[in-house]
Scaffold this motif. Structure first.
Motif, PDB file in Angstrom:
ATOM      1  N   LEU A  56     -19.803 -21.140 -38.170  1.00 22.15           N
ATOM      2  CA  LEU A  56     -19.184 -20.593 -37.109  1.00 22.15           C
ATOM      3  C   LEU A  56     -19.473 -19.084 -37.064  1.00 22.15           C
ATOM      4  CD1 LEU A  56     -15.997 -22.561 -36.706  1.00 22.15           C
ATOM      5  CD2 LEU A  56     -17.945 -22.843 -35.356  1.00 22.15           C
ATOM      6  N   ALA A  57     -19.021 -18.238 -38.194  1.00 22.79           N
ATOM      7  CA  ALA A  57     -19.653 -17.105 -38.389  1.00 22.79           C
ATOM      8  C   ALA A  57     -20.929 -16.579 -38.134  1.00 22.79           C
ATOM      9  CB  ALA A  57     -18.919 -16.493 -39.454  1.00 22.79           C
ATOM     10  N   MET A  58     -21.931 -17.467 -38.705  1.00 23.55           N
ATOM     11  CA  MET A  58     -23.231 -16.981 -38.608  1.00 23.55           C
ATOM     12  C   MET A  58     -23.731 -17.360 -37.309  1.00 23.55           C
ATOM     13  SD  MET A  58     -25.748 -16.192 -40.358  1.00 23.55           S
ATOM     14  CE  MET A  58     -25.851 -16.442 -42.139  1.00 23.55           C
ATOM     15  N   SER A  59     -23.324 -18.564 -36.531  1.00 22.27           N
ATOM     16  CA  SER A  59     -23.662 -18.783 -34.925  1.00 22.27           C
ATOM     17  C   SER A  59     -23.056 -17.460 -34.111  1.00 22.27           C
ATOM     18  CB  SER A  59     -22.835 -19.926 -34.643  1.00 22.27           C
ATOM     19  OG  SER A  59     -23.359 -21.039 -35.349  1.00 22.27           O
ATOM     20  N   LYS A  60     -21.941 -16.935 -34.579  1.00 19.36           N
ATOM     21  CA  LYS A  60     -21.394 -15.742 -33.690  1.00 19.36           C
ATOM     22  C   LYS A  60     -22.374 -14.657 -33.810  1.00 19.36           C
ATOM     23  CE  LYS A  60     -17.483 -13.048 -32.775  1.00 19.36           C
ATOM     24  NZ  LYS A  60     -16.313 -12.650 -33.192  1.00 19.36           N
ATOM     25  N   VAL A  61     -22.920 -14.645 -35.015  1.00 21.12           N
ATOM     26  CA  VAL A  61     -24.070 -13.374 -35.172  1.00 21.12           C
ATOM     27  C   VAL A  61     -25.344 -13.819 -34.437  1.00 21.12           C
ATOM     28  CG1 VAL A  61     -25.566 -12.295 -36.897  1.00 21.12           C
ATOM     29  CG2 VAL A  61     -23.183 -12.566 -37.439  1.00 21.12           C
ATOM     30  N   TYR A  62     -25.974 -14.862 -34.800  1.00 26.27           N
ATOM     31  CA  TYR A  62     -26.969 -15.335 -33.967  1.00 26.27           C
ATOM     32  C   TYR A  62     -26.932 -15.310 -32.534  1.00 26.27           C
ATOM     33  CZ  TYR A  62     -29.808 -16.395 -37.864  1.00 26.27           C
ATOM     34  OH  TYR A  62     -30.886 -16.479 -39.110  1.00 26.27           O
ATOM     35  N   ARG A  63     -25.687 -15.830 -32.043  1.00 26.65           N
ATOM     36  CA  ARG A  63     -25.530 -15.756 -30.626  1.00 26.65           C
ATOM     37  C   ARG A  63     -26.020 -14.410 -29.889  1.00 26.65           C
ATOM     38  NH1 ARG A  63     -22.229 -19.318 -30.408  1.00 26.65           N
ATOM     39  NH2 ARG A  63     -20.472 -18.311 -31.242  1.00 26.65           N
ATOM     40  N   LYS A  64     -25.202 -13.264 -30.479  1.00 23.05           N
ATOM     41  CA  LYS A  64     -25.505 -11.979 -29.936  1.00 23.05           C
ATOM     42  C   LYS A  64     -26.871 -11.508 -30.140  1.00 23.05           C
ATOM     43  CE  LYS A  64     -23.827  -7.615 -30.829  1.00 23.05           C
ATOM     44  NZ  LYS A  64     -23.049  -6.460 -31.504  1.00 23.05           N
ATOM     45  N   LEU A  65     -27.770 -12.066 -31.225  1.00 16.24           N
ATOM     46  CA  LEU A  65     -28.983 -11.547 -31.385  1.00 16.24           C
ATOM     47  C   LEU A  65     -29.961 -12.043 -30.507  1.00 16.24           C
ATOM     48  CD1 LEU A  65     -29.092 -11.233 -35.187  1.00 16.24           C
ATOM     49  CD2 LEU A  65     -29.076  -9.237 -33.561  1.00 16.24           C
ATOM     50  N   LEU A  66     -29.743 -13.574 -30.448  1.00 21.12           N
ATOM     51  CA  LEU A  66     -30.548 -14.391 -29.482  1.00 21.12           C
ATOM     52  C   LEU A  66     -30.504 -14.283 -27.988  1.00 21.12           C
ATOM     53  CD1 LEU A  66     -30.668 -17.675 -31.605  1.00 21.12           C
ATOM     54  CD2 LEU A  66     -32.318 -15.739 -31.631  1.00 21.12           C
ATOM     55  N   LYS A  67     -29.426 -13.589 -27.691  1.00 23.34           N
ATOM     56  CA  LYS A  67     -28.978 -13.418 -26.116  1.00 23.34           C
ATOM     57  C   LYS A  67     -30.317 -12.588 -25.618  1.00 23.34           C
ATOM     58  CE  LYS A  67     -25.439 -12.105 -23.029  1.00 23.34           C
ATOM     59  NZ  LYS A  67     -24.019 -11.677 -22.750  1.00 23.34           N
ATOM     60  N   GLU A  68     -30.323 -11.645 -26.626  1.00 24.20           N
ATOM     61  CA  GLU A  68     -31.515 -10.726 -26.344  1.00 24.20           C
ATOM     62  C   GLU A  68     -32.763 -11.265 -25.999  1.00 24.20           C
ATOM     63  OE1 GLU A  68     -32.045  -7.090 -28.757  1.00 24.20           O
ATOM     64  OE2 GLU A  68     -29.682  -7.224 -28.932  1.00 24.20           O
ATOM     65  N   LEU A  69     -33.009 -12.454 -26.751  1.00 23.61           N
ATOM     66  CA  LEU A  69     -34.334 -13.336 -26.529  1.00 23.61           C
ATOM     67  C   LEU A  69     -34.340 -14.207 -25.390  1.00 23.61           C
ATOM     68  CD1 LEU A  69     -35.172 -13.753 -30.350  1.00 23.61           C
ATOM     69  CD2 LEU A  69     -36.161 -12.043 -28.851  1.00 23.61           C
ATOM     70  N   GLY A  70     -33.048 -14.597 -24.898  1.00 22.32           N
ATOM     71  CA  GLY A  70     -32.935 -15.658 -23.782  1.00 22.32           C
ATOM     72  C   GLY A  70     -32.960 -16.872 -24.446  1.00 22.32           C
ATOM     73  N   LEU A  71     -32.643 -17.209 -25.781  1.00 18.70           N
ATOM     74  CA  LEU A  71     -32.693 -18.475 -26.597  1.00 18.70           C
ATOM     75  C   LEU A  71     -31.358 -18.612 -27.158  1.00 18.70           C
ATOM     76  CD1 LEU A  71     -35.847 -17.863 -28.694  1.00 18.70           C
ATOM     77  CD2 LEU A  71     -35.667 -19.133 -26.419  1.00 18.70           C
ATOM     78  N   THR A  72     -30.789 -20.174 -27.285  1.00 22.16           N
ATOM     79  CA  THR A  72     -30.060 -20.437 -27.790  1.00 22.16           C
ATOM     80  C   THR A  72     -30.382 -20.752 -29.316  1.00 22.16           C
ATOM     81  OG1 THR A  72     -30.450 -23.074 -27.666  1.00 22.16           O
ATOM     82  CG2 THR A  72     -29.128 -21.913 -25.895  1.00 22.16           C
ATOM     83  N   TYR A  73     -29.378 -21.090 -30.401  1.00 19.89           N
ATOM     84  CA  TYR A  73     -29.980 -21.179 -31.674  1.00 19.89           C
ATOM     85  C   TYR A  73     -30.901 -22.241 -31.934  1.00 19.89           C
ATOM     86  CZ  TYR A  73     -29.967 -21.462 -36.792  1.00 19.89           C
ATOM     87  OH  TYR A  73     -30.300 -21.339 -37.950  1.00 19.89           O
ATOM     88  N   PRO A  74     -30.496 -23.501 -31.346  1.00 20.92           N
ATOM     89  CA  PRO A  74     -31.344 -24.588 -31.488  1.00 20.92           C
ATOM     90  C   PRO A  74     -32.677 -24.395 -30.924  1.00 20.92           C
ATOM     91  CG  PRO A  74     -29.339 -25.463 -30.753  1.00 20.92           C
ATOM     92  CD  PRO A  74     -29.310 -24.022 -30.744  1.00 20.92           C
ATOM     93  N   GLN A  75     -33.080 -23.579 -29.766  1.00 18.82           N
ATOM     94  CA  GLN A  75     -34.177 -23.501 -29.096  1.00 18.82           C
ATOM     95  C   GLN A  75     -34.872 -22.389 -29.884  1.00 18.82           C
ATOM     96  OE1 GLN A  75     -32.626 -21.853 -25.691  1.00 18.82           O
ATOM     97  NE2 GLN A  75     -32.816 -23.633 -24.492  1.00 18.82           N
ATOM     98  N   TYR A  76     -34.195 -21.351 -30.798  1.00 23.34           N
ATOM     99  CA  TYR A  76     -34.863 -20.314 -31.584  1.00 23.34           C
ATOM    100  C   TYR A  76     -35.573 -21.197 -32.788  1.00 23.34           C
ATOM    101  CZ  TYR A  76     -34.523 -16.638 -35.321  1.00 23.34           C
ATOM    102  OH  TYR A  76     -34.981 -15.835 -36.217  1.00 23.34           O
ATOM    103  N   LEU A  77     -34.615 -22.124 -33.252  1.00 24.14           N
ATOM    104  CA  LEU A  77     -35.287 -23.052 -34.398  1.00 24.14           C
ATOM    105  C   LEU A  77     -36.487 -23.795 -34.015  1.00 24.14           C
ATOM    106  CD1 LEU A  77     -32.075 -24.832 -35.792  1.00 24.14           C
ATOM    107  CD2 LEU A  77     -33.100 -22.673 -36.830  1.00 24.14           C
ATOM    108  N   VAL A  78     -36.631 -24.378 -32.782  1.00 25.23           N
ATOM    109  CA  VAL A  78     -37.917 -24.925 -32.404  1.00 25.23           C
ATOM    110  C   VAL A  78     -38.690 -23.899 -32.432  1.00 25.23           C
ATOM    111  CG1 VAL A  78     -39.114 -25.904 -30.392  1.00 25.23           C
ATOM    112  CG2 VAL A  78     -36.907 -26.618 -31.127  1.00 25.23           C
ATOM    113  N   MET A  79     -38.608 -22.566 -31.764  1.00 26.18           N
ATOM    114  CA  MET A  79     -39.701 -21.541 -31.545  1.00 26.18           C
ATOM    115  C   MET A  79     -40.265 -21.105 -33.077  1.00 26.18           C
ATOM    116  SD  MET A  79     -40.218 -21.475 -28.426  1.00 26.18           S
ATOM    117  CE  MET A  79     -41.308 -19.911 -28.329  1.00 26.18           C
ATOM    118  N   MET A  80     -39.326 -21.190 -34.154  1.00 23.46           N
ATOM    119  CA  MET A  80     -39.699 -20.495 -35.358  1.00 23.46           C
ATOM    120  C   MET A  80     -40.775 -21.667 -35.932  1.00 23.46           C
ATOM    121  SD  MET A  80     -36.841 -18.758 -37.401  1.00 23.46           S
ATOM    122  CE  MET A  80     -35.643 -20.141 -37.449  1.00 23.46           C
ATOM    123  N   VAL A  81     -40.418 -23.020 -35.612  1.00 27.72           N
ATOM    124  CA  VAL A  81     -41.276 -23.954 -36.127  1.00 27.72           C
ATOM    125  C   VAL A  81     -42.661 -23.612 -35.492  1.00 27.72           C
ATOM    126  CG1 VAL A  81     -41.788 -26.511 -36.357  1.00 27.72           C
ATOM    127  CG2 VAL A  81     -39.538 -25.829 -36.927  1.00 27.72           C
TER     128      VAL A  81
END
Length: 151
Positions: free
Chosen positions: A27-52
């Motif tokens: 939950l704490a990690m998701s909060k950090v990622y949510r803020k960072l990924l907002k700038e990219l316009g991605l959710t965390y699951p979308q970010y994972l797909v893009m990394m792959v």
């Protein structure tokens, strides 16, 4: 487990649960990622797909699912949203039309450059050394592998 845990008469205390430690850390990690990924316009699951796909472009839906431990029912809506954002393209495979291949668009490839700052920002937020995070990651991979054999 520490001595307090070993001497405790009830294993059902919340603070003794590994699953809760993982859950609350996630939950704490998701909060950090949510803020960072907002700038990219991605959710965390979308970010994972893009990394792959940044690692290896042109993969089938099932190959992406295997990497992320997701089934196609979960992955398909994610991929549709990414396609709607013009980050990926989904196409039926010519040799076998039952398979759908996913490739990055130019926009999807360009987003990688923006995303390169995310891991360093997570490292800073964690207040851990790179070595500590590598050790934690490796331990979690090992735990996941051991749990997967209990099916």
């Amino acid at each position: 487990m520490n001595d307090d845990a070993a001497n405790n008469s009830s294993w059902l205390k919340l603070d003794l649960q590994v699953c809760f430690a993982l859950y609350s850390a996630q939950l704490a990690m998701s909060k950090v990622y949510r803020k960072l990924l907002k700038e990219l316009g991605l959710t965390y699951p979308q970010y994972l797909v893009m990394m792959v796909l940044w690692e290896q472009d042109r993969l089938s839906v099932s190959e992406i699912g295997e990497r992320l431990f997701l089934d196609s029912a979960t992955l398909t809506p994610l991929l549709k949203r990414l396609e709607g954002m013009d980050l990926v393209l989904r196409q039926r495979s010519r040799p076998d039309e039952r398979h759908v291949e996913v490739t990055l668009t130019e926009s999807g490839r360009a987003l990688r450059q923006q995303a390169e700052k995310v891991p360093e920002a997570v490292l800073c937020a964690s207040q851990c050394s790179p070595e500590e995070l590598v050790q934690l990651r490796d331990e979690l991979h090992g735990l996941r592998a051991r749990l997967a054999t209990t099916d």
